[in-house]
Design a protein around this motif. Structure first.
Motif, PDB file in Angstrom:
ATOM      1  N   UNK A   1      55.572  -0.563 -19.478  1.00 22.04           N
ATOM      2  CA  UNK A   1      54.679   0.584 -19.251  1.00 22.04           C
ATOM      3  C   UNK A   1      54.507   0.917 -17.773  1.00 22.04           C
ATOM      4  N   UNK A   2      55.147   0.121 -16.893  1.00 14.30           N
ATOM      5  CA  UNK A   2      54.980   0.354 -15.455  1.00 14.30           C
ATOM      6  C   UNK A   2      55.312   1.807 -15.093  1.00 14.30           C
ATOM      7  N   UNK A   3      54.438   2.416 -14.312  1.00 20.01           N
ATOM      8  CA  UNK A   3      54.622   3.789 -13.788  1.00 20.01           C
ATOM      9  C   UNK A   3      54.563   4.881 -14.865  1.00 20.01           C
ATOM     10  N   UNK A   4      54.291   4.517 -16.102  1.00 16.18           N
ATOM     11  CA  UNK A   4      54.235   5.535 -17.162  1.00 16.18           C
ATOM     12  C   UNK A   4      52.832   6.139 -17.254  1.00 16.18           C
ATOM     13  N   UNK A   5      52.785   7.358 -17.763  1.00 13.96           N
ATOM     14  CA  UNK A   5      51.515   7.953 -18.184  1.00 13.96           C
ATOM     15  C   UNK A   5      51.346   7.627 -19.662  1.00 13.96           C
ATOM     16  N   UNK A   6      50.241   7.003 -20.003  1.00 14.25           N
ATOM     17  CA  UNK A   6      50.009   6.571 -21.385  1.00 14.25           C
ATOM     18  C   UNK A   6      48.832   7.356 -21.951  1.00 14.25           C
ATOM     19  N   UNK A   7      49.093   8.147 -22.982  1.00 15.14           N
ATOM     20  CA  UNK A   7      48.060   8.999 -23.568  1.00 15.14           C
ATOM     21  C   UNK A   7      47.465   8.315 -24.797  1.00 15.14           C
ATOM     22  N   UNK A   8      46.139   8.182 -24.801  1.00 14.71           N
ATOM     23  CA  UNK A   8      45.455   7.593 -25.955  1.00 14.71           C
ATOM     24  C   UNK A   8      44.654   8.644 -26.710  1.00 14.71           C
ATOM     25  N   UNK A   9      45.084   8.977 -27.938  1.00 17.79           N
ATOM     26  CA  UNK A   9      44.268   9.823 -28.805  1.00 17.79           C
ATOM     27  C   UNK A   9      43.451   8.964 -29.781  1.00 17.79           C
ATOM     28  N   UNK A  10      43.297   7.680 -29.444  1.00 21.36           N
ATOM     29  CA  UNK A  10      42.767   6.679 -30.379  1.00 21.36           C
ATOM     30  C   UNK A  10      41.238   6.671 -30.382  1.00 21.36           C
ATOM     31  N   UNK A  11      40.655   6.613 -31.585  1.00 14.56           N
ATOM     32  CA  UNK A  11      39.205   6.605 -31.752  1.00 14.56           C
ATOM     33  C   UNK A  11      38.761   5.412 -32.587  1.00 14.56           C
ATOM     34  N   UNK A  12      37.966   4.516 -32.031  1.00 16.07           N
ATOM     35  CA  UNK A  12      37.462   3.391 -32.821  1.00 16.07           C
ATOM     36  C   UNK A  12      36.284   3.856 -33.687  1.00 16.07           C
ATOM     37  N   UNK A  13      36.514   3.924 -34.972  1.00 13.88           N
ATOM     38  CA  UNK A  13      35.518   4.481 -35.904  1.00 13.88           C
ATOM     39  C   UNK A  13      35.282   3.510 -37.032  1.00 13.88           C
ATOM     40  N   UNK A  14      34.009   3.364 -37.420  1.00 12.27           N
ATOM     41  CA  UNK A  14      33.681   2.618 -38.626  1.00 12.27           C
ATOM     42  C   UNK A  14      32.915   3.543 -39.554  1.00 12.27           C
ATOM     43  N   UNK A  15      32.716   3.065 -40.796  1.00 12.63           N
ATOM     44  CA  UNK A  15      32.069   3.920 -41.780  1.00 12.63           C
ATOM     45  C   UNK A  15      31.140   3.100 -42.668  1.00 12.63           C
ATOM     46  N   UNK A  16      29.930   3.581 -42.856  1.00 20.66           N
ATOM     47  CA  UNK A  16      29.046   3.046 -43.904  1.00 20.66           C
ATOM     48  C   UNK A  16      28.787   4.230 -44.838  1.00 20.66           C
ATOM     49  N   UNK A  52      35.114  -3.201 -24.080  1.00 22.17           N
ATOM     50  CA  UNK A  52      35.469  -2.460 -22.857  1.00 22.17           C
ATOM     51  C   UNK A  52      34.793  -1.097 -22.791  1.00 22.17           C
ATOM     52  N   UNK A  53      34.162  -0.644 -23.871  1.00 19.60           N
ATOM     53  CA  UNK A  53      33.417   0.617 -23.850  1.00 19.60           C
ATOM     54  C   UNK A  53      34.102   1.756 -24.573  1.00 19.60           C
ATOM     55  N   UNK A  54      35.419   1.684 -24.673  1.00 22.91           N
ATOM     56  CA  UNK A  54      36.178   2.718 -25.382  1.00 22.91           C
ATOM     57  C   UNK A  54      37.574   2.182 -25.674  1.00 22.91           C
ATOM     58  N   UNK A  55      38.267   2.804 -26.603  1.00 19.69           N
ATOM     59  CA  UNK A  55      39.664   2.427 -26.859  1.00 19.69           C
ATOM     60  C   UNK A  55      40.481   2.627 -25.587  1.00 19.69           C
ATOM     61  N   UNK A  56      40.224   3.733 -24.883  1.00 20.01           N
ATOM     62  CA  UNK A  56      40.992   4.052 -23.674  1.00 20.01           C
ATOM     63  C   UNK A  56      40.832   2.962 -22.611  1.00 20.01           C
ATOM     64  N   UNK A  57      39.606   2.483 -22.426  1.00 18.01           N
ATOM     65  CA  UNK A  57      39.370   1.444 -21.413  1.00 18.01           C
ATOM     66  C   UNK A  57      39.984   0.112 -21.849  1.00 18.01           C
ATOM     67  N   UNK A  58      39.947  -0.166 -23.150  1.00 11.06           N
ATOM     68  CA  UNK A  58      40.591  -1.385 -23.645  1.00 11.06           C
ATOM     69  C   UNK A  58      42.088  -1.336 -23.360  1.00 11.06           C
ATOM     70  N   UNK A  59      42.694  -0.193 -23.650  1.00 10.97           N
ATOM     71  CA  UNK A  59      44.142  -0.027 -23.448  1.00 10.97           C
ATOM     72  C   UNK A  59      44.490  -0.166 -21.966  1.00 10.97           C
ATOM     73  N   UNK A  60      43.689   0.443 -21.128  1.00 10.25           N
ATOM     74  CA  UNK A  60      43.911   0.331 -19.667  1.00 10.25           C
ATOM     75  C   UNK A  60      43.961  -1.148 -19.260  1.00 10.25           C
TER      76      UNK A  60
END
Lengths: 216, 216
Positions: B90-105, B115-123
């Protein structure tokens, strides 16, 4: 139906008084009754210039709670808990929270209290027979006051009581071009509140003004 | 510009391949290369029926990362960390995250990682020279695939690098009627991700389908 506005002399409170008083009996509350009376006088003049009749009464915050069926808490988050501690008589009332806990560094971010949202914090401070409803969270204060402009936005509503939720949605659908959407229980209000710092960021980083939201 | 889609055979991945391949070189990745090849074949036929030329290549997820300038992670949140652990380069790449951590009751809610968000976890999982960008989070999978329908939505983009952010915003503004908005740094992605469970709740509680968002 009587709508009381706690903090009715602030930007959002005054804007809501302008938009709601042609259709509902609006009771504008303030820490200082004289301020509330002055705000009502200003609103009445503005509405008269537009040829609109209105029902407005300026009173204390406590009086606004006592008289109203629906109480809107038009106060900043940092004043919410201190203000609620000075007020009583919320039993059986519908309490609408447009309050958003927001902090700012180089950008705006959502900073909810330990209860998870302003709405949930407020629910915890009120008697069990009061019904809290999160609504009107994502409308810029400026837009409320610009009577010439349609409020063409979506309004997400979170509430645990279906009857109270429907009453608030009916009020929303009666204001300009606002459209109310059932967004689930009060526990889901954190997302609705958090949209406001997102809208502030979008306005700031894209050189826009008073950004709102539509669900399509 | 080459856009690689990790998980490109899923609903969102295939929809993105359909929408992006007429304008960009799209490299569809999958755990099974044969699946990626089949998806490309289906997409090519669909686009041909619409009279559209396209550039599509079906490969492994690793190959999609290796070949691409921009890598889109079109995978569900629960597969994000396990999938990233199997991939390198992944070095030097732009990585796009459309990912949403969702649960359901009884309703959908936002359930971010520590990490606060999927995006921050991925980073945190990628090398420092990779640039993570949250984008495309609030578009329903179904809508991507309905080529007859305009995607008339706003897309909030969060990223810490202005150049990468602009590249992703340019891609967004090239797809159907999508409009990109700078929504601040990657740390603000949690709000963007959390809008998706709100949209799911609004769809559910108001009997709507594939609800999206517009900033107005």
């Amino acid at each position: 139906m009587k709508i009381g506005i706690v903090g009715g002399t602030g930007d959002i409170g005054e804007g809501m008084a302008l938009r709601l008083s042609p259709k509902y009996d609006v009771i504008v509350g303030s820490r200082e009754e004289a301020k509330a009376i002055a705000t009502c006088e200003t609103c009445r003049e503005t509405l008269q210039e537009q040829g609109l009749a209105c029902s407005l009464l300026g009173v204390s915050n406590q009086h606004a709670v006592d008289e109203a069926d629906v109480v809107v808490l038009a106060i900043p988050f940092k004043h919410a808990a201190p203000t609620l501690k000075t007020l009583t008589g919320f039993e059986e009332k519908i309490v609408v929270s447009p309050i958003n806990p927001i902090e700012r560094t180089t950008y705006f971010y959502y900073a909810p209290p330990p209860e998870g949202s302003a709405a949930m914090m407020i629910k915890g401070m009120l008697p069990p027979s009061a019904t809290v409803c999160a609504a009107f969270n994502n409308i810029a204060a400026n837009r409320w006051q610009m009577l010439d402009e349609e409020l063409d936005y979506s309004v997400a509503v979170c509430c645990d009581d279906d009857g109270a939720k429907q009453k608030v949605m009916d009020i929303i659908n009666n204001v300009s071009s606002l459209r109310a959407y059932d967004a689930g229980p009060l526990a889901a209000a954190s997302i609705v509140e958090s949209i406001t710092p997102l809208l502030l960021n979008i306005a700031r980083f894209n050189k826009m003004k008073d950004v709102g939201v539509r669900f399509v």
